[in-house]
Design an enzyme around this catalytic site. Structure first.
Site, short mmCIF file in Angstrom:
data_model
loop_
_atom_site.label_atom_id
_atom_site.label_comp_id
_atom_site.label_asym_id
_atom_site.label_seq_id
_atom_site.Cartn_x
_atom_site.Cartn_y
_atom_site.Cartn_z
N HIS A 1 6.07 1.89 4.94
CA HIS A 1 5.42 2.49 6.10
C HIS A 1 6.50 2.94 7.07
CE1 HIS A 1 3.22 3.12 9.72
NE2 HIS A 1 3.58 1.98 10.28
N CYS B 1 -1.95 0.34 9.64
CA CYS B 1 -0.78 0.87 8.93
C CYS B 1 -0.63 0.34 7.52
CB CYS B 1 0.48 0.58 9.73
SG CYS B 1 0.45 1.27 11.40
N ASN C 1 5.43 7.98 13.12
CA ASN C 1 4.56 6.95 12.54
C ASN C 1 3.16 7.53 12.38
OD1 ASN C 1 2.81 4.79 12.11
ND2 ASN C 1 3.88 3.41 13.51
#
Length: 329
Positions: free
Chosen positions: A256, A113, A286
């Site tokens: 993020h 990520c 996500n």
């Protein structure tokens, strides 16, 4: 010698058409819309059906180049970030390079990520040292292929998508990436991981069957949230310090997109209104390394990005890795 900075000159993104809503997930696993929204803030996510990771990345790259007003032959480097690649070899970057018609260095980078933040730091380093003038960074993920849809703790979080940006060398001292900070805490690696290749007691044996469920993403939610509580402020603090800026100088934080609760922590830590924290995880979930550039492109399309703005981008996740960079538009 003139100071060289890495100016953001183009942004693009792509998400697949199919939308997986919370109501649809109720048919797959023991969950419900209220439970998901309350704990994550996510309402839907896009899923790639019959599309490879490189295809999503290629489409985002085309749009970023178009927005930058340049052709692929002007690129000196392509960096692709992904933790859900189609291949170990060839690498995603080489495949996309050929499809774009570029003639330049190409490499993959996997810090999960945090990938877009790390790749932006690498691109900036190549530009600042004079080894490249124009770098294309692509972040693309098909996390649906590594998601266990019987695990309600993870399957409600993840989506597919891609974002891309173009950085170009500039002598404008008040433009571009002003500072970067990247780091890692490997002691938490077991809290968020995907197994790539099976451990073979005897790799020479004829029967090499592999339990496919082992390749699914595994996450221990509570330790990961505790990690972000200290890692994200550390990354932002250091990036701001290196840029000689204060939290009051920030126009936007583009983080993020992991969990709405984490984004709320960022806002409170820096005394920023939530209106300055860009959020789109309610519609995309996500998307790992793709989440920041995907958000940046959505902001661009909405007319929210303007010359002179100061933006902090921060990534955090598997590794456990984390980082941030400050960029002036």
């Amino acid at each position: 010698m003139a100071i060289i900075n890495s100016k953001l000159i183009g942004i693009g993104s792509y998400v697949p058409d199919f939308v997986l809503t919370n109501d649809m997930l109720e048919q797959l696993v023991d969950t419900n819309d209220e439970w998901i929204v309350k704990r994550t803030g996510i309402r839907e996510r896009h899923i790639a059906k019959g599309m490879r990771t490189w295809e999503l990345g290629f489409k985002a790259a085309e749009r970023a180049l178009q927005n930058a007003g340049i052709t692929a032959d002007k690129l000196d480097m392509i960096i692709v970030t992904t933790c859900s690649p189609d291949f170990y070899s060839p690498i995603e970057a080489s495949v996309i390079q050929e499809k774009l018609g570029a003639k330049c260095a190409a490499m993959d980078l996997n810090t999960c990520c945090s990938g877009f933040v790390y790749a932006s730091d690498v691109a900036d380093s190549f530009i600042k040292c004079g080894k490249a003038k124009t770098v294309l960074v692509i972040s693309a993920e098909t996390l649906s292929r590594v998601t266990d849809y019987t695990d309600r703790g993870t399957c409600v979080l993840l989506g597919d998508g891609a974002g891309a940006v173009v950085y170009a060398a500039t002598e404008e001292t008040d433009k571009g990436i002003l500072s970067s900070y990247t780091s890692s805490d490997g002691s938490g690696a077991e809290y968020l991981y995907m197994e790539a290749l099976p451990l073979e007691e005897d790799p020479l044996k004829a029967d090499r069957s592999y339990d496919q469920s082992k390749r699914f993403l595994k996450m221990a939610g509570a330790p990961v949230v505790r990690f972000t509580a200290w890692a994200v402020p550390q990354a932002i603090d250091e990036a701001l310090h290196r840029a000689g800026l204060e939290a009051s100088d920030i126009d936007w934080v583009v983080p993020h997109q992991a969990n709405l609760r984490i984004l709320d922590v960022i806002a409170k830590k820096y005394n920023l209104p939530m209106e300055k924290i860009y959020v789109n995880l309610d519609r995309f979930g996500n998307t790992s390394s793709a989440s920041i550039p995907l958000a940046l492109d959505e902001m661009r399309q909405k007319g929210m990005l303007h010359e002179g703005q100061t933006i902090v981008c921060t990534g955090f996740g598997g590794g456990l890795t984390f980082g941030a960079f400050v960029i002036k538009l």
